[in-house]
Design a protein around this motif. Structure first.
Motif, mmCIF file in Angstrom:
data_model
loop_
_atom_site.group_PDB
_atom_site.id
_atom_site.type_symbol
_atom_site.label_atom_id
_atom_site.label_comp_id
_atom_site.label_asym_id
_atom_site.label_seq_id
_atom_site.Cartn_x
_atom_site.Cartn_y
_atom_site.Cartn_z
ATOM 1 N N ARG A 1 3.339 -0.441 -9.079
ATOM 2 C CA ARG A 1 3.082 -0.081 -10.104
ATOM 3 C C ARG A 1 4.692 0.176 -10.784
ATOM 4 N N CYS A 2 5.352 1.463 -11.046
ATOM 5 C CA CYS A 2 6.229 1.504 -10.900
ATOM 6 C C CYS A 2 6.957 0.259 -11.331
ATOM 7 N N ASN A 3 7.002 -0.352 -10.686
ATOM 8 C CA ASN A 3 8.426 -2.206 -11.253
ATOM 9 C C ASN A 3 7.596 -3.106 -12.084
ATOM 10 N N LYS B 1 0.729 -0.767 -0.338
ATOM 11 C CA LYS B 1 -0.148 -0.157 -0.157
ATOM 12 C C LYS B 1 0.558 1.430 0.150
ATOM 13 N N ASP B 2 0.568 2.553 0.041
ATOM 14 C CA ASP B 2 1.016 3.597 -0.028
ATOM 15 C C ASP B 2 2.131 4.129 -1.150
ATOM 16 N N THR B 3 3.483 4.013 -0.505
ATOM 17 C CA THR B 3 5.026 4.092 -1.366
ATOM 18 C C THR B 3 5.390 2.740 -1.569
ATOM 19 N N ALA B 4 4.605 2.105 -1.002
ATOM 20 C CA ALA B 4 4.856 0.308 -1.273
ATOM 21 C C ALA B 4 4.368 0.007 -2.587
ATOM 22 N N GLY B 5 2.711 0.231 -2.344
ATOM 23 C CA GLY B 5 2.386 0.690 -3.934
ATOM 24 C C GLY B 5 2.692 1.064 -5.413
#
Length: 157
Positions: free
Chosen positions: A73-75, A65-69
């Motif tokens: 998405r970029c990954n 979630k948040d930064t990890a999410g």
């Protein structure tokens, strides 16, 4: 169905166990937060019976979630281009650690371990000490004991 010695059949039911869902990982750049998330995911996989890599990856990604999410998405774009490989759960763990572990996390934990001192309640000292040592993988029992004793407040003040 299970055959009994008497020749009868008995229905065998495994007890239903509620498996605690892991806490979402928000992307905190701290070794303890990353390790806790990965450990919770491993326990969750065992509890609900996920054994294949793709199932583990797909399940874990739901909990970013948040930064990890946003990172995920970029990954996914890098994975589609072939610049990032994530075929196994070990690959996924490696990428999460690469992104969210601080480069010098172990060194910072070692420094905190050297500085920790028993101040008020022994319970608080033990809890903090234990939390720090979980971030340092290769400590010997002898070193742990020496460091623990060195941080204790001596006598009654």
């Amino acid at each position: 169905m299970v055959n009994t010695a008497a020749g009868g059949n008995v229905l065998s039911l495994a007890p239903k166990v509620d498996v605690l869902k892991p806490s979402p990982f928000m992307g905190k750049r701290e070794a303890k937060a990353v390790d806790s998330f990965l450990w919770e995911m491993e326990q969750y996989f065992k509890g609900i019976g996920i054994v294949d890599d793709q199932g583990k990856i797909n399940t874990a990604l739901v909990y970013l979630k948040d930064t990890a999410g946003l990172w995920w998405r970029c990954n996914t774009k890098e994975i589609e281009r072939g610049t990032c490989l994530m075929n196994t759960w070990a690959d996924c763990v490696r990428e999460i650690k690469k992104q969210f572990y601080l480069e010098n996390a172990e060194e910072e934990a070692r420094l905190r371990l050297r500085k920790i001192r028993h101040a008020d309640f022994i319970k608080d000292y033990i809890e903090e000490y234990t939390s720090i040592i979980l971030e340092i993988p290769d400590l010997t029992e002898k070193y742990l004991l020496f460091n623990f004793l060195a941080g204790l407040k001596l006598g009654l003040e």
